[in-house]
Design a protein around this motif. Structure first.
Motif, mmCIF file in Angstrom:
data_model
loop_
_atom_site.group_PDB
_atom_site.id
_atom_site.type_symbol
_atom_site.label_atom_id
_atom_site.label_comp_id
_atom_site.label_asym_id
_atom_site.label_seq_id
_atom_site.Cartn_x
_atom_site.Cartn_y
_atom_site.Cartn_z
ATOM 1 N N SER A 176 0.852 -1.189 0.000
ATOM 2 C CA SER A 176 0.000 0.000 0.000
ATOM 3 C C SER A 176 0.884 1.233 0.000
ATOM 4 C CB SER A 176 -0.899 0.023 1.243
ATOM 5 O OG SER A 176 -1.796 -1.051 1.205
ATOM 6 N N LEU A 177 0.565 2.163 -0.856
ATOM 7 C CA LEU A 177 1.307 3.406 -0.993
ATOM 8 C C LEU A 177 0.368 4.568 -0.674
ATOM 9 C CD1 LEU A 177 3.700 5.186 -2.060
ATOM 10 C CD2 LEU A 177 2.700 4.886 -4.342
ATOM 11 N N ALA A 178 0.763 5.388 0.301
ATOM 12 C CA ALA A 178 0.002 6.601 0.630
ATOM 13 C C ALA A 178 0.897 7.786 0.281
ATOM 14 C CB ALA A 178 -0.369 6.630 2.107
ATOM 15 N N GLY A 179 0.567 8.477 -0.761
ATOM 16 C CA GLY A 179 1.405 9.547 -1.277
ATOM 17 C C GLY A 179 1.804 9.216 -2.703
ATOM 18 N N GLN A 180 2.897 9.798 -3.161
ATOM 19 C CA GLN A 180 3.307 9.591 -4.543
ATOM 20 C C GLN A 180 4.748 9.136 -4.636
ATOM 21 O OE1 GLN A 180 2.239 12.700 -7.214
ATOM 22 N NE2 GLN A 180 3.140 11.685 -8.981
ATOM 23 N N TYR A 181 4.966 8.070 -5.421
ATOM 24 C CA TYR A 181 6.296 7.595 -5.789
ATOM 25 C C TYR A 181 6.334 7.561 -7.311
ATOM 26 C CZ TYR A 181 10.339 4.641 -6.546
ATOM 27 O OH TYR A 181 11.554 4.141 -6.970
ATOM 28 N N LYS A 182 7.092 8.467 -7.893
ATOM 29 C CA LYS A 182 7.153 8.626 -9.352
ATOM 30 C C LYS A 182 5.735 8.757 -9.894
ATOM 31 C CE LYS A 182 11.690 6.585 -9.749
ATOM 32 N NZ LYS A 182 12.549 5.683 -10.463
ATOM 33 N N GLY A 183 5.311 7.853 -10.775
ATOM 34 C CA GLY A 183 3.972 7.950 -11.358
ATOM 35 C C GLY A 183 2.893 7.229 -10.573
ATOM 36 N N LEU A 184 3.267 6.546 -9.492
ATOM 37 C CA LEU A 184 2.289 5.828 -8.672
ATOM 38 C C LEU A 184 1.817 6.746 -7.546
ATOM 39 C CD1 LEU A 184 4.220 2.452 -8.283
ATOM 40 C CD2 LEU A 184 2.447 3.000 -9.951
ATOM 41 N N TYR A 187 15.714 0.769 1.891
ATOM 42 C CA TYR A 187 15.541 1.737 2.973
ATOM 43 C C TYR A 187 15.504 1.029 4.327
ATOM 44 C CZ TYR A 187 13.504 5.725 5.473
ATOM 45 O OH TYR A 187 13.261 6.749 6.342
ATOM 46 N N ALA A 188 14.759 -0.069 4.387
ATOM 47 C CA ALA A 188 14.665 -0.832 5.641
ATOM 48 C C ALA A 188 16.023 -1.407 6.043
ATOM 49 C CB ALA A 188 13.635 -1.943 5.489
ATOM 50 N N GLU A 189 16.797 -1.872 5.069
ATOM 51 C CA GLU A 189 18.110 -2.437 5.373
ATOM 52 C C GLU A 189 19.044 -1.396 5.970
ATOM 53 O OE1 GLU A 189 21.729 -4.939 3.292
ATOM 54 O OE2 GLU A 189 20.378 -3.771 2.024
ATOM 55 N N ARG A 190 18.958 -0.163 5.535
ATOM 56 C CA ARG A 190 19.837 0.883 6.070
ATOM 57 C C ARG A 190 19.602 1.135 7.557
ATOM 58 N NH1 ARG A 190 18.835 3.249 0.776
ATOM 59 N NH2 ARG A 190 17.202 4.589 1.622
ATOM 60 N N PHE A 191 18.416 0.830 8.055
ATOM 61 C CA PHE A 191 18.151 0.994 9.482
ATOM 62 C C PHE A 191 18.572 -0.226 10.289
ATOM 63 C CE2 PHE A 191 16.261 5.019 10.171
ATOM 64 C CZ PHE A 191 15.822 5.399 8.930
ATOM 65 N N VAL A 192 18.656 -1.372 9.650
ATOM 66 C CA VAL A 192 19.046 -2.594 10.358
ATOM 67 C C VAL A 192 20.563 -2.718 10.449
ATOM 68 C CG1 VAL A 192 18.941 -5.111 10.280
ATOM 69 C CG2 VAL A 192 16.927 -3.763 9.693
ATOM 70 N N ALA A 221 4.213 7.259 2.519
ATOM 71 C CA ALA A 221 4.129 6.155 3.474
ATOM 72 C C ALA A 221 3.842 4.863 2.717
ATOM 73 C CB ALA A 221 3.034 6.420 4.497
ATOM 74 N N VAL A 222 4.403 3.762 3.218
ATOM 75 C CA VAL A 222 4.177 2.467 2.581
ATOM 76 C C VAL A 222 3.933 1.397 3.640
ATOM 77 C CG1 VAL A 222 5.485 2.894 0.477
ATOM 78 C CG2 VAL A 222 6.643 1.980 2.458
ATOM 79 N N LEU A 223 3.231 0.366 3.214
ATOM 80 C CA LEU A 223 3.011 -0.816 4.032
ATOM 81 C C LEU A 223 3.212 -2.012 3.116
ATOM 82 C CD1 LEU A 223 2.101 -2.088 6.715
ATOM 83 C CD2 LEU A 223 -0.231 -1.964 5.847
ATOM 84 N N ILE A 234 6.451 1.998 6.840
ATOM 85 C CA ILE A 234 7.269 3.202 6.856
ATOM 86 C C ILE A 234 6.332 4.396 6.704
ATOM 87 C CG2 ILE A 234 9.198 4.448 5.825
ATOM 88 C CD1 ILE A 234 10.108 1.764 4.602
ATOM 89 N N ASN A 235 6.248 5.190 7.749
ATOM 90 C CA ASN A 235 5.474 6.419 7.682
ATOM 91 C C ASN A 235 6.350 7.509 7.080
ATOM 92 O OD1 ASN A 235 3.128 5.355 8.818
ATOM 93 N ND2 ASN A 235 3.896 5.689 10.878
ATOM 94 N N GLN A 236 5.733 8.531 6.602
ATOM 95 C CA GLN A 236 6.449 9.614 5.935
ATOM 96 C C GLN A 236 7.557 10.176 6.833
ATOM 97 O OE1 GLN A 236 3.769 12.551 4.503
ATOM 98 N NE2 GLN A 236 5.294 13.584 3.280
ATOM 99 N N SER A 237 8.786 10.184 6.309
ATOM 100 C CA SER A 237 9.968 10.733 6.984
ATOM 101 C C SER A 237 10.246 10.109 8.344
ATOM 102 C CB SER A 237 9.838 12.255 7.135
ATOM 103 O OG SER A 237 9.707 12.849 5.870
ATOM 104 N N ARG A 238 9.916 8.851 8.509
ATOM 105 C CA ARG A 238 10.133 8.183 9.791
ATOM 106 C C ARG A 238 10.881 6.877 9.612
ATOM 107 N NH1 ARG A 238 5.155 9.282 13.472
ATOM 108 N NH2 ARG A 238 5.347 11.538 13.590
ATOM 109 N N GLN A 239 11.361 6.372 10.728
ATOM 110 C CA GLN A 239 12.063 5.095 10.772
ATOM 111 C C GLN A 239 11.073 3.961 10.489
ATOM 112 O OE1 GLN A 239 14.369 4.738 14.278
ATOM 113 N NE2 GLN A 239 14.529 2.541 14.167
#
Length: 103
Positions: A7-15, A53-58, A71-73, A87-92
């Motif tokens: 699920s994508l909340a917001g915009q990523y490129k054309g999605l 993105y998730a790997e960079r935090f681990v 935001a994505v789920l 991942i919420n917008q601009s959050r870990q």
């Protein structure tokens, strides 16, 4: 690994503000079929971006200063274990495992 939903909340490129449900897909093969410019490559890039993105935090040897502008789920299953990355917008990112019928 089996991708179940994204699920994508917001915009990523054309999605923009989309939910993709892959649970009905059976077997190990999924093909993305669509017209040129319909977002097939962007969907695959988004999936790769989420895991990157998730790997960079681990990992301790990676650092990131910026978050996603959306935001994505992402829900997936690996070796019979259902997992979720949120991942919420601009959050870990938050990581969840499905156990005893709850996250």
């Amino acid at each position: 690994m089996r991708l179940l939903s994204l699920s994508l909340a917001g915009q990523y490129k054309g999605l923009k503000d989309r939910t993709f449900d892959f649970e009905a897909a059976q077997g190990n093969i999924i093909a993305f079929i669509g017209l040129n410019g319909s977002g097939k490559s962007q969907l695959l890039e988004l999936i790769a971006e989420i895991f990157s993105y998730a790997e960079r935090f681990v990992r301790y040897d990676f650092k990131t200063n910026t978050g996603f502008p959306f935001a994505v789920l992402l829900v997936y299953e690996i070796e019979g274990i259902r997992c979720k990355i949120k991942i919420n917008q601009s959050r870990q990112p938050s990581f969840f495992i499905w156990q005893d019928h709850e996250w």
